[in-house]
Motif scaffolding. Structure first.
Motif, PDB file in Angstrom:
ATOM      1  N   THR A 126      20.085  17.582  69.327  1.00  0.00           N
ATOM      2  CA  THR A 126      21.377  16.961  69.033  1.00  0.00           C
ATOM      3  C   THR A 126      22.572  17.845  69.364  1.00  0.00           C
ATOM      4  O   THR A 126      23.586  17.338  69.840  1.00  0.00           O
ATOM      5  CB  THR A 126      21.451  16.551  67.550  1.00  0.00           C
ATOM      6  N   LEU A 127      22.460  19.142  69.128  1.00  0.00           N
ATOM      7  CA  LEU A 127      23.608  20.002  69.418  1.00  0.00           C
ATOM      8  C   LEU A 127      23.854  20.101  70.920  1.00  0.00           C
ATOM      9  O   LEU A 127      25.004  20.145  71.361  1.00  0.00           O
ATOM     10  CB  LEU A 127      23.424  21.386  68.797  1.00  0.00           C
ATOM     11  N   HIS A 128      22.789  20.097  71.718  1.00  0.00           N
ATOM     12  CA  HIS A 128      22.959  20.066  73.176  1.00  0.00           C
ATOM     13  C   HIS A 128      23.689  18.794  73.595  1.00  0.00           C
ATOM     14  O   HIS A 128      24.610  18.840  74.422  1.00  0.00           O
ATOM     15  CB  HIS A 128      21.602  20.132  73.892  1.00  0.00           C
ATOM     16  N   ARG A 129      23.255  17.676  73.029  1.00  0.00           N
ATOM     17  CA  ARG A 129      23.913  16.407  73.387  1.00  0.00           C
ATOM     18  C   ARG A 129      25.372  16.420  72.975  1.00  0.00           C
ATOM     19  O   ARG A 129      26.241  15.993  73.741  1.00  0.00           O
ATOM     20  CB  ARG A 129      23.184  15.226  72.739  1.00  0.00           C
ATOM     21  N   ALA A 130      25.669  16.914  71.779  1.00  0.00           N
ATOM     22  CA  ALA A 130      27.058  16.955  71.308  1.00  0.00           C
ATOM     23  C   ALA A 130      27.903  17.861  72.206  1.00  0.00           C
ATOM     24  O   ALA A 130      29.038  17.506  72.565  1.00  0.00           O
ATOM     25  CB  ALA A 130      27.114  17.429  69.855  1.00  0.00           C
ATOM     26  N   LEU A 131      27.368  19.001  72.591  1.00  0.00           N
ATOM     27  CA  LEU A 131      28.115  19.905  73.473  1.00  0.00           C
ATOM     28  C   LEU A 131      28.327  19.271  74.849  1.00  0.00           C
ATOM     29  O   LEU A 131      29.425  19.357  75.412  1.00  0.00           O
ATOM     30  CB  LEU A 131      27.380  21.249  73.607  1.00  0.00           C
ATOM     31  N   ARG A 132      27.305  18.608  75.391  1.00  0.00           N
ATOM     32  CA  ARG A 132      27.457  17.931  76.685  1.00  0.00           C
ATOM     33  C   ARG A 132      28.494  16.816  76.613  1.00  0.00           C
ATOM     34  O   ARG A 132      29.236  16.580  77.552  1.00  0.00           O
ATOM     35  CB  ARG A 132      26.116  17.363  77.155  1.00  0.00           C
ATOM     36  N   ASP A 133      28.542  16.139  75.452  1.00  0.00           N
ATOM     37  CA  ASP A 133      29.509  15.050  75.256  1.00  0.00           C
ATOM     38  C   ASP A 133      30.906  15.541  74.880  1.00  0.00           C
ATOM     39  O   ASP A 133      31.816  14.727  74.707  1.00  0.00           O
ATOM     40  CB  ASP A 133      29.022  14.107  74.146  1.00  0.00           C
ATOM     41  N   LYS A 134      31.043  16.859  74.710  1.00  0.00           N
ATOM     42  CA  LYS A 134      32.303  17.457  74.243  1.00  0.00           C
ATOM     43  C   LYS A 134      32.702  16.894  72.868  1.00  0.00           C
ATOM     44  O   LYS A 134      33.873  16.769  72.550  1.00  0.00           O
ATOM     45  CB  LYS A 134      33.417  17.280  75.263  1.00  0.00           C
ATOM     46  N   ALA A 135      31.707  16.582  72.069  1.00  0.00           N
ATOM     47  CA  ALA A 135      31.915  16.080  70.703  1.00  0.00           C
ATOM     48  C   ALA A 135      31.885  17.293  69.770  1.00  0.00           C
ATOM     49  O   ALA A 135      30.920  17.521  69.040  1.00  0.00           O
ATOM     50  CB  ALA A 135      30.836  15.071  70.338  1.00  0.00           C
ATOM     51  N   PHE A 136      32.958  18.075  69.838  1.00  0.00           N
ATOM     52  CA  PHE A 136      32.989  19.357  69.135  1.00  0.00           C
ATOM     53  C   PHE A 136      33.188  19.215  67.629  1.00  0.00           C
ATOM     54  O   PHE A 136      32.724  20.052  66.866  1.00  0.00           O
ATOM     55  CB  PHE A 136      34.063  20.263  69.738  1.00  0.00           C
ATOM     56  N   ALA A 137      33.882  18.179  67.190  1.00  0.00           N
ATOM     57  CA  ALA A 137      34.038  17.926  65.750  1.00  0.00           C
ATOM     58  C   ALA A 137      32.743  17.280  65.266  1.00  0.00           C
ATOM     59  O   ALA A 137      32.420  16.154  65.649  1.00  0.00           O
ATOM     60  CB  ALA A 137      35.237  17.026  65.490  1.00  0.00           C
ATOM     61  N   GLN A 138      31.995  17.994  64.467  1.00  0.00           N
ATOM     62  CA  GLN A 138      30.680  17.541  64.024  1.00  0.00           C
ATOM     63  C   GLN A 138      30.584  17.581  62.506  1.00  0.00           C
ATOM     64  O   GLN A 138      31.474  18.094  61.819  1.00  0.00           O
ATOM     65  CB  GLN A 138      29.583  18.420  64.618  1.00  0.00           C
ATOM     66  N   ASN A 139      29.488  17.051  61.994  1.00  0.00           N
ATOM     67  CA  ASN A 139      29.206  17.060  60.564  1.00  0.00           C
ATOM     68  C   ASN A 139      27.718  17.280  60.352  1.00  0.00           C
ATOM     69  O   ASN A 139      26.901  16.672  61.039  1.00  0.00           O
ATOM     70  CB  ASN A 139      29.553  15.702  59.927  1.00  0.00           C
ATOM     71  N   ALA A 140      27.392  18.138  59.401  1.00  0.00           N
ATOM     72  CA  ALA A 140      26.030  18.140  58.870  1.00  0.00           C
ATOM     73  C   ALA A 140      25.990  16.980  57.894  1.00  0.00           C
ATOM     74  O   ALA A 140      26.954  16.750  57.161  1.00  0.00           O
ATOM     75  CB  ALA A 140      25.728  19.459  58.176  1.00  0.00           C
ATOM     76  N   CYS A 141      24.904  16.222  57.901  1.00  0.00           N
ATOM     77  CA  CYS A 141      24.845  14.995  57.102  1.00  0.00           C
ATOM     78  C   CYS A 141      23.666  14.999  56.140  1.00  0.00           C
ATOM     79  O   CYS A 141      22.539  15.291  56.540  1.00  0.00           O
ATOM     80  CB  CYS A 141      24.712  13.779  58.027  1.00  0.00           C
ATOM     81  N   LEU A 142      23.952  14.641  54.911  1.00  0.00           N
ATOM     82  CA  LEU A 142      22.910  14.364  53.923  1.00  0.00           C
ATOM     83  C   LEU A 142      22.677  12.866  53.988  1.00  0.00           C
ATOM     84  O   LEU A 142      23.608  12.085  53.795  1.00  0.00           O
ATOM     85  CB  LEU A 142      23.370  14.778  52.527  1.00  0.00           C
TER      86      LEU A 142
END
Length: 193
Positions: A126-142
């Motif tokens: 998931t972090l690779h996909r987020a970085l490729r998508d330039k989706a830098f604002a992320q959340n850890a989710c419960l």
């Protein structure tokens, strides 16, 4: 409310276990092995370059000694844990164990901490996909655990930011720190799912 934590027995998981101040409530999960990783690559669930980057980051990460904790390796072990401990909820972090319908039908709240934004960044790599998508604002989710991997209702989000100038490992460290914060907030009662 009795909470049990099932945490993956890898460098990231051992760090989380060491930080949690509830040693009597932690079980380490050892269900993931190299055969399973190869099956996931062959099935397309994760890409080989992503696995290699994750492995390289992990090699560079400091290794904490594994705490002496009970071990979970299968759904049968989870059922035995429930029978013996009678928890109200079980919270997984990097556990890698796909819980079966039989386990999920038990009278226990099953939750997971996933270190990328859901629902868009569920699953593996998931972090690779987020970085490729330039989706830098992320959340850890419960989120609630269901039969759909990372598909359950999100109960809490812990924001963090990825950076294109930071190494993959340092981005992972930021994401995992957000996940550990959720675990510690649950253990201390600051989050009550």
């Amino acid at each position: 409310m009795k909470t049990i934590f099932i945490i993956g027995d890898d460098k990231v998981g051992r760090q989380a276990a060491a930080e949690l101040n509830v040693p009597d409530a932690i079980w380490l999960n050892r269900s993931v092995g190299s055969k399973r990783v190869w099956r996931l690559i062959r099935s397309g669930a994760i890409k080989l370059p992503d696995v290699l980057a994750i492995a390289l980051a992990d090699i560079r990460r400091p290794n904490l000694a594994a705490p002496v904790l009970p071990i979970i390796q299968s759904n049968a072990d989870v059922l035995e844990l429930i029978k013996a401990e009678v928890p109200d909820r079980i919270i997984c972090y990097r556990a890698g164990l796909v819980l079966t319908r039989r386990v999920l039908d038990q009278p226990v709240q099953f939750l997971n901490v996933h270190c990328a934004d859901l629902p868009k960044y569920g699953g593996l790599g998931t972090l690779h996909r987020a970085l490729r998508d330039k989706a830098f604002a992320q959340n850890a989710c419960l989120h609630e655990i269901t039969t759909v991997i990372d598909g359950g209702r999100v109960l809490h989000k812990e924001p963090y930011h990825l950076s294109p100038t930071r190494s993959f490992r340092l981005n992972e460290d930021v994401a995992y720190a957000a996940g550990r914060k959720i675990l510690n907030d649950i253990a201390s009662g600051h989050i009550t799912p």
